[in-house]
Motif scaffolding. Structure first.
Motif, mmCIF file in Angstrom:
data_model
loop_
_atom_site.group_PDB
_atom_site.id
_atom_site.type_symbol
_atom_site.label_atom_id
_atom_site.label_comp_id
_atom_site.label_asym_id
_atom_site.label_seq_id
_atom_site.Cartn_x
_atom_site.Cartn_y
_atom_site.Cartn_z
ATOM 1 N N MET A 244 0.830 -1.208 0.000
ATOM 2 C CA MET A 244 0.000 0.000 0.000
ATOM 3 C C MET A 244 0.863 1.256 0.000
ATOM 4 N N THR A 245 0.231 2.396 -0.286
ATOM 5 C CA THR A 245 0.909 3.693 -0.273
ATOM 6 C C THR A 245 0.775 4.357 1.086
ATOM 7 N N TRP A 246 1.760 5.220 1.402
ATOM 8 C CA TRP A 246 1.707 5.978 2.663
ATOM 9 C C TRP A 246 1.509 7.473 2.421
ATOM 10 N N SER A 247 1.236 7.904 1.190
ATOM 11 C CA SER A 247 1.151 9.334 0.888
ATOM 12 C C SER A 247 0.047 10.031 1.673
ATOM 13 N N GLU A 248 -0.987 9.257 2.104
ATOM 14 C CA GLU A 248 -2.058 9.884 2.869
ATOM 15 C C GLU A 248 -1.609 10.266 4.275
ATOM 16 N N ASN A 249 -0.413 9.849 4.664
ATOM 17 C CA ASN A 249 0.102 10.166 5.989
ATOM 18 C C ASN A 249 0.860 11.482 6.029
ATOM 19 N N VAL A 250 0.855 12.239 4.917
ATOM 20 C CA VAL A 250 1.453 13.567 4.871
ATOM 21 C C VAL A 250 0.350 14.596 5.084
ATOM 22 N N THR A 251 0.540 15.522 6.032
ATOM 23 C CA THR A 251 -0.475 16.538 6.314
ATOM 24 C C THR A 251 -0.375 17.670 5.294
ATOM 25 N N THR A 252 -1.167 18.708 5.489
ATOM 26 C CA THR A 252 -1.152 19.864 4.583
ATOM 27 C C THR A 252 -0.329 21.016 5.146
ATOM 28 N N SER A 253 0.479 20.762 6.153
ATOM 29 C CA SER A 253 1.281 21.811 6.790
ATOM 30 C C SER A 253 2.252 22.444 5.795
ATOM 31 N N LYS A 254 2.463 23.752 5.945
ATOM 32 C CA LYS A 254 3.419 24.488 5.109
ATOM 33 C C LYS A 254 4.542 25.083 5.957
ATOM 34 N N GLU A 255 4.559 24.741 7.252
ATOM 35 C CA GLU A 255 5.539 25.294 8.183
ATOM 36 C C GLU A 255 6.703 24.317 8.342
ATOM 37 N N ALA A 256 7.929 24.800 8.120
ATOM 38 C CA ALA A 256 9.099 23.914 8.119
ATOM 39 C C ALA A 256 9.497 23.496 9.532
ATOM 40 N N PRO A 257 9.497 22.176 9.812
ATOM 41 C CA PRO A 257 9.954 21.708 11.115
ATOM 42 C C PRO A 257 11.475 21.531 11.177
ATOM 43 N N PHE A 258 12.124 21.464 9.999
ATOM 44 C CA PHE A 258 13.560 21.201 9.954
ATOM 45 C C PHE A 258 14.262 22.197 9.037
ATOM 46 N N SER A 259 15.546 22.416 9.298
ATOM 47 C CA SER A 259 16.349 23.281 8.426
ATOM 48 C C SER A 259 16.569 22.600 7.083
ATOM 49 N N ASP A 260 16.850 23.407 6.055
ATOM 50 C CA ASP A 260 17.142 22.837 4.737
ATOM 51 C C ASP A 260 18.401 21.979 4.787
ATOM 52 N N LYS A 261 19.332 22.361 5.645
ATOM 53 C CA LYS A 261 20.556 21.567 5.825
ATOM 54 C C LYS A 261 20.206 20.162 6.305
ATOM 55 N N LEU A 262 19.329 20.054 7.292
ATOM 56 C CA LEU A 262 18.927 18.744 7.805
ATOM 57 C C LEU A 262 18.142 17.967 6.756
ATOM 58 N N ILE A 263 17.261 18.673 6.059
ATOM 59 C CA ILE A 263 16.446 18.014 5.029
ATOM 60 C C ILE A 263 17.337 17.384 3.963
ATOM 61 N N MET A 264 18.323 18.130 3.495
ATOM 62 C CA MET A 264 19.189 17.604 2.435
ATOM 63 C C MET A 264 20.045 16.439 2.941
ATOM 64 N N PHE A 265 20.505 16.540 4.182
ATOM 65 C CA PHE A 265 21.274 15.432 4.754
ATOM 66 C C PHE A 265 20.415 14.180 4.863
ATOM 67 N N HIS A 266 19.177 14.369 5.287
ATOM 68 C CA HIS A 266 18.257 13.247 5.453
ATOM 69 C C HIS A 266 18.006 12.542 4.122
ATOM 70 N N ILE A 267 17.771 13.320 3.081
ATOM 71 C CA ILE A 267 17.533 12.724 1.767
ATOM 72 C C ILE A 267 18.796 12.044 1.245
ATOM 73 N N GLY A 268 19.960 12.580 1.617
ATOM 74 C CA GLY A 268 21.211 11.936 1.242
ATOM 75 C C GLY A 268 21.342 10.554 1.860
ATOM 76 N N ILE A 269 20.960 10.434 3.136
ATOM 77 C CA ILE A 269 20.981 9.127 3.806
ATOM 78 C C ILE A 269 20.001 8.179 3.131
ATOM 79 N N THR A 270 18.806 8.689 2.821
ATOM 80 C CA THR A 270 17.785 7.872 2.157
ATOM 81 C C THR A 270 18.292 7.347 0.816
#
Length: 333
Positions: A244-270
């Motif tokens: 199954m898909t998990w896309s429905e588990n993403v909310t509609t929030s537009k407020e950043a919980p993490f810095s762009d630095k952390l986001i890019m590092f996280h995607i790098g690990i992924t």
């Protein structure tokens, strides 16, 4: 940890360094998850996960200080906004921890054979043990809540048989044999990890303000969707279910919980975990069409990861990892 006169090897120092960066990131991520968690069972899992990451960070910092090694900056409270709205559901949190523990077990298992000092070896053995415990707790919680997606079932072998024809390895032309259980396992696993990556990139793309980062994340969504389609096609051709898909588990929030630095590092690990998964799948899939597919998709993820690294370098978000001495530079002049 005991004091030792034996220096850390390249494998020990580099893996501890990467371990520290990853766990400081995890602490930030889990802090935000815990700020919005509602399910008490899942909260217990998150508290267990963040406690392990904090233990790892403290131990590695002590080792580095004792060795006279600079402790990395990693990620701090400046990289997380606990006041930001929830970005993912409680269910996503649980799937997230399950996949992070799977990645951790694979990583620690690969590190351990290349560790030589007793205290470092004992540390990684404890990491494997504690991560296995967290993995088990998370799996039991997913099953008890009816959220675990089991791998497809195949018939039980009733007798021993041997492969007699080279066509067992074929796949490009002519009649194709059914998928082996191992091939099914890796197709299913890579669909699961790509679905998590798709949801992660989608959610983070909603909140980042940096256009270049947003475009990079949306490209990640497209890659994940394309790879899911490839893997699903093979399962469907043998009339096996697609997770199954998990896309429905993403909310509609537009407020950043993490810095762009952390986001890019996280995607790098992924991306790194994804390439490792594809490499293992390719080595354990005898059908030629599958190995060719994995090689092609692995290359695509590699290019994506390289572009991400270039973004990190451009914005000075990438800490320099431990490396060999630059003898050419040292001998100049």
């Amino acid at each position: 940890m005991e004091n030792h006169n034996i220096m850390l090897t390249s494998s020990e120092i580099s893996n501890l360094w990467a371990n520290y960066a990853s766990d400081t990131m995890s602490i930030c991520v889990f802090k935000h998850f815990l700020a919005h968690i509602e399910d008490t069972e899942i909260k217990h899992i998150l508290e267990h996960a963040i406690d392990l990451s904090k233990q790892h960070v403290a131990i590695i910092a002590d080792i580095f200080k004792n060795e006279g090694i600079a402790v990395p900056i990693g990620f701090t409270d400046e990289d997380v906004n606990l006041k930001a709205d929830r970005l993912f559901s409680d269910t996503f949190y649980l799937h997230y921890v399950k996949n992070m523990t799977k990645g951790g077990l694979a990583t620690y298992g690969a590190i351990l054979p290349n560790v030589f000092r007793n205290d470092i070896r004992e540390y990684y053995m404890s990491c494997i043990s504690s991560t296995m415990e967290l993995f088990n707790d998370t799996s039991k919680t997913l099953i008890s809540k009816g959220l675990e997606v089991r791998a497809p079932y195949i018939p039980y072998p009733k007798e021993v048989d041997f492969v007699e024809k080279q066509s067992f390895l074929a796949g490009w032309f002519g009649e194709q044999r059914p998928l082996t259980g191992m091939e099914v396992t890796h197709l299913y696993t890579n669909i699961q990890t790509n679905k998590l990556g798709e949801s992660l990139c989608l959610g983070l793309a909603q909140v980042t303000k940096q256009k270049e980062v947003k475009n990079y994340l949306l490209r990640g969504v497209e890659i994940a969707q394309k790879h899911i389609a490839h893997f699903s096609k093979y399962l469907q051709s043998d009339f096996l279910p697609v997770p199954m898909t998990w896309s429905e588990n993403v909310t509609t929030s537009k407020e950043a919980p993490f810095s762009d630095k952390l986001i890019m590092f996280h995607i790098g690990i992924t991306s790194s975990v994804g390439m490792g998964n594809y490499g293992v799948a390719m080595s354990l899939s005898p059908r030629r069409d599958l190995t060719t597919m994995y090689a092609k998709l692995l290359g695509e993820v590699g290019l994506y990861a390289e572009d991400g690294a270039n973004i990190n370098i451009k914005y000075k978000w990438m800490e320099r990892p431990p490396q060999a001495a630059d003898r050419d530079e040292l001998t100049k002049g």
